[in-house]
Design a protein around this motif. Structure first.
Motif, PDB file in Angstrom:
ATOM      1  N   LYS A  96      -8.287  -0.798   9.742  1.00  0.00           N
ATOM      2  CA  LYS A  96      -7.745  -1.159   8.436  1.00  0.00           C
ATOM      3  C   LYS A  96      -7.662   0.097   7.559  1.00  0.00           C
ATOM      4  O   LYS A  96      -8.614   0.866   7.477  1.00  0.00           O
ATOM      5  CB  LYS A  96      -8.627  -2.206   7.768  1.00  0.00           C
ATOM      6  CG  LYS A  96      -8.102  -2.639   6.423  1.00  0.00           C
ATOM      7  CD  LYS A  96      -8.943  -3.726   5.818  1.00  0.00           C
ATOM      8  CE  LYS A  96      -8.358  -4.130   4.487  1.00  0.00           C
ATOM      9  NZ  LYS A  96      -9.061  -5.253   3.901  1.00  0.00           N
ATOM     10  N   ASN A  97      -6.526   0.275   6.909  1.00  0.00           N
ATOM     11  CA  ASN A  97      -6.273   1.410   6.016  1.00  0.00           C
ATOM     12  C   ASN A  97      -6.410   2.772   6.700  1.00  0.00           C
ATOM     13  O   ASN A  97      -6.575   3.784   6.037  1.00  0.00           O
ATOM     14  CB  ASN A  97      -7.182   1.372   4.784  1.00  0.00           C
ATOM     15  CG  ASN A  97      -6.854   0.218   3.877  1.00  0.00           C
ATOM     16  OD1 ASN A  97      -5.717  -0.243   3.818  1.00  0.00           O
ATOM     17  ND2 ASN A  97      -7.839  -0.282   3.170  1.00  0.00           N
ATOM     18  N   THR A  98      -6.350   2.797   8.011  1.00  0.00           N
ATOM     19  CA  THR A  98      -6.402   4.068   8.735  1.00  0.00           C
ATOM     20  C   THR A  98      -4.974   4.434   9.114  1.00  0.00           C
ATOM     21  O   THR A  98      -4.267   3.638   9.733  1.00  0.00           O
ATOM     22  CB  THR A  98      -7.304   3.962   9.978  1.00  0.00           C
ATOM     23  OG1 THR A  98      -8.581   3.480   9.557  1.00  0.00           O
ATOM     24  CG2 THR A  98      -7.466   5.311  10.649  1.00  0.00           C
ATOM     25  N   ARG A 118     -16.208   3.413   5.243  1.00  0.00           N
ATOM     26  CA  ARG A 118     -14.992   4.114   4.807  1.00  0.00           C
ATOM     27  C   ARG A 118     -14.397   4.941   5.942  1.00  0.00           C
ATOM     28  O   ARG A 118     -13.178   5.023   6.086  1.00  0.00           O
ATOM     29  CB  ARG A 118     -15.354   5.020   3.627  1.00  0.00           C
ATOM     30  CG  ARG A 118     -14.205   5.522   2.842  1.00  0.00           C
ATOM     31  CD  ARG A 118     -13.774   4.506   1.791  1.00  0.00           C
ATOM     32  NE  ARG A 118     -12.687   4.993   1.005  1.00  0.00           N
ATOM     33  CZ  ARG A 118     -12.819   5.596  -0.154  1.00  0.00           C
ATOM     34  NH1 ARG A 118     -13.996   5.777  -0.672  1.00  0.00           N
ATOM     35  NH2 ARG A 118     -11.765   6.004  -0.791  1.00  0.00           N
ATOM     36  N   HIS A 177      -3.711   0.861  11.235  1.00  0.00           N
ATOM     37  CA  HIS A 177      -3.651  -0.437  10.539  1.00  0.00           C
ATOM     38  C   HIS A 177      -3.994  -1.634  11.425  1.00  0.00           C
ATOM     39  O   HIS A 177      -3.837  -2.768  10.989  1.00  0.00           O
ATOM     40  CB  HIS A 177      -2.286  -0.649   9.877  1.00  0.00           C
ATOM     41  CG  HIS A 177      -1.888   0.466   8.975  1.00  0.00           C
ATOM     42  ND1 HIS A 177      -2.503   0.706   7.762  1.00  0.00           N
ATOM     43  CD2 HIS A 177      -0.954   1.440   9.120  1.00  0.00           C
ATOM     44  CE1 HIS A 177      -1.951   1.762   7.188  1.00  0.00           C
ATOM     45  NE2 HIS A 177      -1.028   2.241   7.993  1.00  0.00           N
ATOM     46  N   MET A 210     -10.552   6.185   6.897  1.00  0.00           N
ATOM     47  CA  MET A 210      -9.509   5.464   6.166  1.00  0.00           C
ATOM     48  C   MET A 210      -8.788   6.405   5.208  1.00  0.00           C
ATOM     49  O   MET A 210      -9.401   7.262   4.578  1.00  0.00           O
ATOM     50  CB  MET A 210     -10.107   4.314   5.353  1.00  0.00           C
ATOM     51  CG  MET A 210     -10.581   3.152   6.160  1.00  0.00           C
ATOM     52  SD  MET A 210     -11.217   1.879   5.037  1.00  0.00           S
ATOM     53  CE  MET A 210     -11.606   0.602   6.195  1.00  0.00           C
ATOM     54  N   MET A 211      -7.483   6.236   5.125  1.00  0.00           N
ATOM     55  CA  MET A 211      -6.597   6.941   4.200  1.00  0.00           C
ATOM     56  C   MET A 211      -6.446   8.437   4.498  1.00  0.00           C
ATOM     57  O   MET A 211      -5.783   9.139   3.758  1.00  0.00           O
ATOM     58  CB  MET A 211      -7.012   6.727   2.741  1.00  0.00           C
ATOM     59  CG  MET A 211      -7.091   5.256   2.338  1.00  0.00           C
ATOM     60  SD  MET A 211      -5.651   4.249   2.800  1.00  0.00           S
ATOM     61  CE  MET A 211      -4.373   5.024   1.863  1.00  0.00           C
ATOM     62  N   GLU A 271      -6.187  -4.367  12.816  1.00  0.00           N
ATOM     63  CA  GLU A 271      -7.422  -4.978  12.362  1.00  0.00           C
ATOM     64  C   GLU A 271      -8.173  -5.703  13.481  1.00  0.00           C
ATOM     65  O   GLU A 271      -9.136  -6.412  13.219  1.00  0.00           O
ATOM     66  CB  GLU A 271      -7.149  -5.905  11.176  1.00  0.00           C
ATOM     67  CG  GLU A 271      -6.688  -5.119   9.958  1.00  0.00           C
ATOM     68  CD  GLU A 271      -6.582  -5.950   8.693  1.00  0.00           C
ATOM     69  OE1 GLU A 271      -7.234  -7.012   8.603  1.00  0.00           O
ATOM     70  OE2 GLU A 271      -5.851  -5.516   7.784  1.00  0.00           O
ATOM     71  N   ARG A 291      -3.708   4.038  -4.875  1.00  0.00           N
ATOM     72  CA  ARG A 291      -4.079   3.904  -3.465  1.00  0.00           C
ATOM     73  C   ARG A 291      -5.549   4.222  -3.277  1.00  0.00           C
ATOM     74  O   ARG A 291      -6.078   5.116  -3.920  1.00  0.00           O
ATOM     75  CB  ARG A 291      -3.279   4.884  -2.612  1.00  0.00           C
ATOM     76  CG  ARG A 291      -1.893   4.476  -2.361  1.00  0.00           C
ATOM     77  CD  ARG A 291      -1.245   5.412  -1.359  1.00  0.00           C
ATOM     78  NE  ARG A 291       0.166   5.439  -1.665  1.00  0.00           N
ATOM     79  CZ  ARG A 291       0.935   6.497  -1.603  1.00  0.00           C
ATOM     80  NH1 ARG A 291       0.436   7.645  -1.215  1.00  0.00           N
ATOM     81  NH2 ARG A 291       2.188   6.434  -1.907  1.00  0.00           N
ATOM     82  N   PRO A 292      -6.200   3.531  -2.332  1.00  0.00           N
ATOM     83  CA  PRO A 292      -7.567   3.946  -2.010  1.00  0.00           C
ATOM     84  C   PRO A 292      -7.532   5.390  -1.521  1.00  0.00           C
ATOM     85  O   PRO A 292      -6.639   5.787  -0.789  1.00  0.00           O
ATOM     86  CB  PRO A 292      -7.977   2.998  -0.875  1.00  0.00           C
ATOM     87  CG  PRO A 292      -7.008   1.869  -0.923  1.00  0.00           C
ATOM     88  CD  PRO A 292      -5.751   2.396  -1.550  1.00  0.00           C
ATOM     89  N   LEU A 352       0.821  -1.213   0.000  1.00  0.00           N
ATOM     90  CA  LEU A 352       0.000   0.000   0.000  1.00  0.00           C
ATOM     91  C   LEU A 352       0.852   1.260   0.000  1.00  0.00           C
ATOM     92  O   LEU A 352       0.605   2.185  -0.748  1.00  0.00           O
ATOM     93  CB  LEU A 352      -0.924  -0.009   1.214  1.00  0.00           C
ATOM     94  CG  LEU A 352      -1.956   1.091   1.280  1.00  0.00           C
ATOM     95  CD1 LEU A 352      -2.902   1.005   0.090  1.00  0.00           C
ATOM     96  CD2 LEU A 352      -2.734   0.997   2.568  1.00  0.00           C
TER      97      LEU A 352
END
Length: 178
Positions: free
Chosen positions: A108-110, A79, A134, A82-83, A136, A47-48, A39
């Motif tokens: 996740k994805n944070t 969502r 990240h 995230m990101m 989970e 990337r998201p 990622l």
């Protein structure tokens, strides 16, 4: 009289070993090149992306005013933050659910560390948990709640807010307006 010379060393095993190592290195490089990038290594377009800024409400937390984006449907709740690379001062995200339940969260994805307050219908904080980027694993309320508020990690503690403190926002926490 001539002295006997040592027989020449065979070089084939070394050459064979070098060729085998070169072949292995080539195969490994091809395998890594074919693997999807991590990622953090993905190009920005791959990337998201964080969700666009959501509608906001002001929530009173003692003498502090929180500017909270409202995630009130399945897609925006999923969502979340995230990101996002950062939150502004006193900014967060309020998650609103239709039903009271043990709504659990993960990271996740944070990218940023967060604290989450699980909140009763009247605005009372049920519990607060710190969450690592990240992670989970599940972070859950101590009882069924309808609301959760994510803020920069440590935001609640720095302001002396803990379980039992009451947040106010008349359009959200209906019982608090009575």
């Amino acid at each position: 009289m001539t002295e006997p010379t040592a027989p020449p060393r065979p070089r084939r095993p070394i050459r064979t070993l070098r060729r085998a190592l070169a072949a292995w290195a080539t195969a490994a490089a091809c395998a890594f090149a074919a693997a999807p990038p991590a990622l953090a290594q993905q190009a920005p377009a791959e990337r998201p992306q964080p969700q666009p800024t959501l509608p906001r409400v002001d929530i009173q937390a003692g003498m502090h005013v929180i500017k909270a984006e409202v995630a009130a449907d399945g897609a925006t709740r999923m969502r979340g933050l995230m990101m996002r690379e950062r939150l502004g001062p006193n900014e967060g995200m309020l998650f609103v659910f239709e039903q009271k339940a043990g709504h659990c969260f993960w990271m996740k994805n944070t990218l940023i560390p967060l604290s989450i307050a699980f909140i009763d219908d009247d605005g009372t904080i049920a519990n607060i948990l710190d969450m690592k980027p990240h992670d989970e694993s599940s972070h859950c309320p101590v009882r069924a709640v309808r609301y959760a508020l994510e803020m920069e990690q440590g935001w609640f503690a720095k302001r002396g807010l803990k379980a039992g403190a009451r947040l106010a926002q008349p359009q959200v926490f209906k019982a608090a307006a009575n």
